[in-house]
Design an enzyme around this catalytic site. Structure first.
Site, PDB file in Angstrom:
ATOM      1  CB  ILE A   1      40.974  66.136  39.286  1.00 15.03           C
ATOM      2  CG1 ILE A   1      39.530  65.740  39.686  1.00 15.03           C
ATOM      3  CG2 ILE A   1      41.928  65.819  40.940  1.00 15.03           C
ATOM      4  CD1 ILE A   1      38.972  66.249  41.339  1.00 15.03           C
TER       5      ILE A   1
ATOM      6  CB  SER B   1      36.282  58.331  44.190  1.00 16.07           C
ATOM      7  OG  SER B   1      35.534  57.766  45.378  1.00 16.07           O
ATOM      8  CB  CYS B   2      34.926  63.224  45.416  1.00 16.36           C
ATOM      9  SG  CYS B   2      33.694  62.515  43.440  1.00 16.36           S
TER      10      CYS B   2
ATOM     11  NE  ARG C   1      29.350  65.045  39.708  1.00 14.78           N
ATOM     12  CZ  ARG C   1      30.832  64.352  39.450  1.00 14.78           C
ATOM     13  NH1 ARG C   1      29.711  62.680  39.588  1.00 14.78           N
ATOM     14  NH2 ARG C   1      31.833  63.843  39.309  1.00 14.78           N
TER      15      ARG C   1
ATOM     16  CG  HIS D   1      30.213  53.855  46.148  1.00 14.36           C
ATOM     17  ND1 HIS D   1      28.925  53.597  46.267  1.00 14.36           N
ATOM     18  CD2 HIS D   1      30.630  55.373  45.287  1.00 14.36           C
ATOM     19  CE1 HIS D   1      29.055  54.494  44.785  1.00 14.36           C
ATOM     20  NE2 HIS D   1      29.324  55.375  44.559  1.00 14.36           N
TER      21      HIS D   1
ATOM     22  CG  HIS E   1      29.184  63.083  46.084  1.00 19.30           C
ATOM     23  ND1 HIS E   1      28.427  62.932  44.408  1.00 19.30           N
ATOM     24  CD2 HIS E   1      30.372  63.499  45.551  1.00 19.30           C
ATOM     25  CE1 HIS E   1      29.523  62.753  43.223  1.00 19.30           C
ATOM     26  NE2 HIS E   1      30.943  62.829  43.882  1.00 19.30           N
TER      27      HIS E   1
ATOM     28  CD  GLN F   1      30.710  67.462  42.615  1.00 22.69           C
ATOM     29  OE1 GLN F   1      30.589  67.323  43.459  1.00 22.69           O
ATOM     30  NE2 GLN F   1      30.541  67.647  41.384  1.00 22.69           N
TER      31      GLN F   1
HETATM   32  P1  NAD Z   1      37.969  65.878  33.188  1.00 22.14           P
HETATM   33  O1  NAD Z   1      36.891  65.155  32.222  1.00 22.14           O
HETATM   34  O2  NAD Z   1      37.648  67.770  33.772  1.00 22.14           O
HETATM   35  O3  NAD Z   1      39.439  65.850  33.130  1.00 22.14           O
HETATM   36  C1  NAD Z   1      40.322  65.248  32.390  1.00 22.14           C
HETATM   37  C2  NAD Z   1      41.011  65.692  32.082  1.00 22.14           C
HETATM   38  O4  NAD Z   1      42.081  64.531  31.247  1.00 22.14           O
HETATM   39  C3  NAD Z   1      40.732  66.982  30.417  1.00 22.14           C
HETATM   40  O5  NAD Z   1      41.639  67.695  30.828  1.00 22.14           O
HETATM   41  C4  NAD Z   1      41.097  66.104  29.326  1.00 22.14           C
HETATM   42  O6  NAD Z   1      41.315  66.913  28.397  1.00 22.14           O
HETATM   43  C5  NAD Z   1      42.011  65.420  29.912  1.00 22.14           C
HETATM   44  N1  NAD Z   1      42.201  63.781  28.918  1.00 22.14           N
HETATM   45  C6  NAD Z   1      41.287  63.160  28.079  1.00 22.14           C
HETATM   46  N2  NAD Z   1      41.650  62.472  27.353  1.00 22.14           N
HETATM   47  C7  NAD Z   1      43.545  62.925  27.715  1.00 22.14           C
HETATM   48  C8  NAD Z   1      44.468  61.859  26.881  1.00 22.14           C
HETATM   49  N3  NAD Z   1      44.538  60.713  26.880  1.00 22.14           N
HETATM   50  N4  NAD Z   1      45.789  62.003  27.656  1.00 22.14           N
HETATM   51  C9  NAD Z   1      46.015  63.935  27.987  1.00 22.14           C
HETATM   52  N5  NAD Z   1      44.408  63.605  28.785  1.00 22.14           N
HETATM   53  C10 NAD Z   1      43.794  63.994  28.671  1.00 22.14           C
HETATM   54  O7  NAD Z   1      37.641  64.636  34.151  1.00 22.14           O
HETATM   55  P2  NAD Z   1      38.186  64.972  35.679  1.00 22.14           P
HETATM   56  O8  NAD Z   1      36.449  64.883  36.479  1.00 22.14           O
HETATM   57  O9  NAD Z   1      39.450  65.778  36.521  1.00 22.14           O
HETATM   58  O10 NAD Z   1      38.493  63.502  35.903  1.00 22.14           O
HETATM   59  C11 NAD Z   1      39.677  62.611  36.515  1.00 22.14           C
HETATM   60  C12 NAD Z   1      39.605  62.206  37.080  1.00 22.14           C
HETATM   61  O11 NAD Z   1      40.198  62.005  38.376  1.00 22.14           O
HETATM   62  C13 NAD Z   1      39.286  60.938  36.855  1.00 22.14           C
HETATM   63  O12 NAD Z   1      40.125  59.601  37.650  1.00 22.14           O
HETATM   64  C14 NAD Z   1      37.748  60.868  38.208  1.00 22.14           C
HETATM   65  O13 NAD Z   1      37.290  59.357  38.837  1.00 22.14           O
HETATM   66  C15 NAD Z   1      38.855  61.033  39.106  1.00 22.14           C
HETATM   67  N6  NAD Z   1      37.864  62.017  40.410  1.00 22.14           N
HETATM   68  C16 NAD Z   1      36.758  63.188  39.342  1.00 22.14           C
HETATM   69  C17 NAD Z   1      36.154  63.306  40.384  1.00 22.14           C
HETATM   70  C18 NAD Z   1      35.194  64.801  40.105  1.00 22.14           C
HETATM   71  O14 NAD Z   1      33.654  64.996  40.188  1.00 22.14           O
HETATM   72  N7  NAD Z   1      35.364  65.162  39.086  1.00 22.14           N
HETATM   73  C19 NAD Z   1      36.567  63.405  41.992  1.00 22.14           C
HETATM   74  C20 NAD Z   1      37.111  62.703  42.374  1.00 22.14           C
HETATM   75  C21 NAD Z   1      38.223  62.230  41.507  1.00 22.14           C
END
Ligand code: NAD
Length: 339
Positions: A14, A141-142, A170, A195, A221, A302
């Site tokens: 994200i 969330s997504c 997914r 949800h 999804h 997502q």
């Molecule tokens: P991700 O794991 O792809 O990315 C997270 C990033 O944060 C990574 O670059 C990781 O290295 C970094 N990170 C980990 N620990 C850290 C720390 N302590 N300090 C700083 N950086 C740190 O995760 P994502 O899928 O991008 O999800 C991020 C947020 O977005 C979550 O809350 C998730 O629920 C939400 N989200 C995700 C999606 C999805 O489908 N991927 C969709 C909507 C919302």
């Protein structure tokens, strides 16, 4: 007018999309992004021209060892920003909240955090002004973004007595190493699932119940939704309403788009950056009114549907634009989201 200065903490799935989107806006700029490791994404961030910060002082040595000179740490980046977009993994964002609070910097958290981390959950169309001038906001969330995008306009025009949604989720994102089961479908056994209550953080009046299963796909999804309406409606009226609603796009099985795979192919054919589909995709020929009940299917990409919401959330929190539709249109134009 000075641009709003935005930092992205957690340049992952994200975070990298949020940074690219913010960079495209003429009223915002990316001050920097953080990484924990000198990964390919750290190099990508530098290639995109984003100042790279280490998540903490302990991580700096690892970057040094790999020949990457970081601009500092997160603690150095935060005071340079008006808003932090916290895209760290679910549950990690709340640990950073005291740091943002101490620096007097606003922050946007993601759907992996609880509603309570900010007390305001956001969707641009449904509650743009709730985030107006706020210090902390959570972009839902997504899945919740997908449900609110299509249900909110229906509720506003026809009224909704009750909703049931089955979420076919997914299993993992395409690049996830910790993928989900390769050959299984896993139901969420804690029912009804979270949800529905998450949609109610934005539409508290909506009677919605949800169930979910996780499936071995990484693409999108798919939601199967039934909705009892207060007022009579025809298929054509429902379609016309969604047609005039931003961030909703129709596809048609008749034209050969029968699955999430073909929607992703369409995104690539349209030349969308990263092959993303930021709109919620509804199968036009899978929309049916029977009596007062509306049936439809929608697909949610997502990795990207929340991105335009993050941009609008920055605008509302920093009071850049008072009119939600103007903010939505500005964001969508810059991101190439067209009907
Ligand atoms: P991700 O794991 O792809 O990315 C997270 C990033 O944060 C990574 O670059 C990781 O290295 C970094 N990170 C980990 N620990 C850290 C720390 N302590 N300090 C700083 N950086 C740190 O995760 P994502 O899928 O991008 O999800 C991020 C947020 O977005 C979550 O809350 C998730 O629920 C939400 N989200 C995700 C999606 C999805 O489908 N991927 C969709 C909507 C919302």
């Amino acid at each position: 007018m000075a641009k709003v200065r935005v930092g992205v903490n957690g340049y992952g799935t994200i975070g990298k999309r949020a940074a690219s989107a913010i960079q495209k806006m003429d009223d915002m700029e990316v001050v920097g992004v953080t990484k924990t490791k000198p990964s390919y994404e750290a190099r990508l961030a530098m290639k995109e021209g984003f100042p790279l910060f280490a998540a903490s002082a302990e991580h700096v040595a690892e970057f040094d060892k790999d020949g990457i000179k970081v601009a500092g740490t997160l603690a150095d980046m935060v005071p340079k920003c008006d808003v932090i977009v916290d895209t760290t993994p679910g549950g990690v964002g709340e640990e950073y909240k005291p740091m943002y609070e101490k620096a007097g910097v606003k922050a946007i958290f993601m759907g992996g955090e609880e509603h309570g981390v900010a007390g305001i959950s956001f969707n641009a169309l449904a509650n743009y002004h709730e985030a107006w001038g706020a210090d902390f906001v959570r972009v839902v969330s997504c899945n919740t973004t997908g449900l609110v995008r299509t249900l909110f306009p229906i509720d506003r025009v026809f009224g909704i007595d009750r909703v049931f949604a089955a979420l076919i989720r997914r299993g993992a994102d395409p690049a996830d190493k910790k993928g989900f089961t390769l050959n299984a479908i896993e139901p969420a056994l804690k029912l009804p699932t979270h949800h529905g209550p998450d949609v109610q953080t934005i539409m508290p009046w909506l009677p919605i119940r949800t169930m979910a299963v996780v499936t071995p796909t990484t693409m999108m999804h798919v939601h199967c939704i039934t909705c009892d309406l207060k007022k009579k409606a025809t298929d054509a009226e429902i379609l016309a309403l969604w047609e005039s609603t931003p961030r909703i796009r129709f596809v048609s099985g008749k034209h050969g788009i029968k699955s999430s795979a073909q929607i992703m192919e369409l995104a690539r054919d349209l030349g969308r950056p990263r092959g993303d589909f930021m709109e919620i995709v509804i199968w036009q020929d899978g929309v049916k009114m029977e009596g007062n009940t509306l049936y439809y299917y929608q697909a949610v990409h997502q990795e990207s549907d929340v991105i335009p919401e993050i941009v609008d959330c920055v605008r509302s929190m920093t009071k850049l634009e008072n009119d939600p539709m103007k903010s939505i249109q500005k964001t969508d134009k810059a991101l190439g989201i067209t009907k």
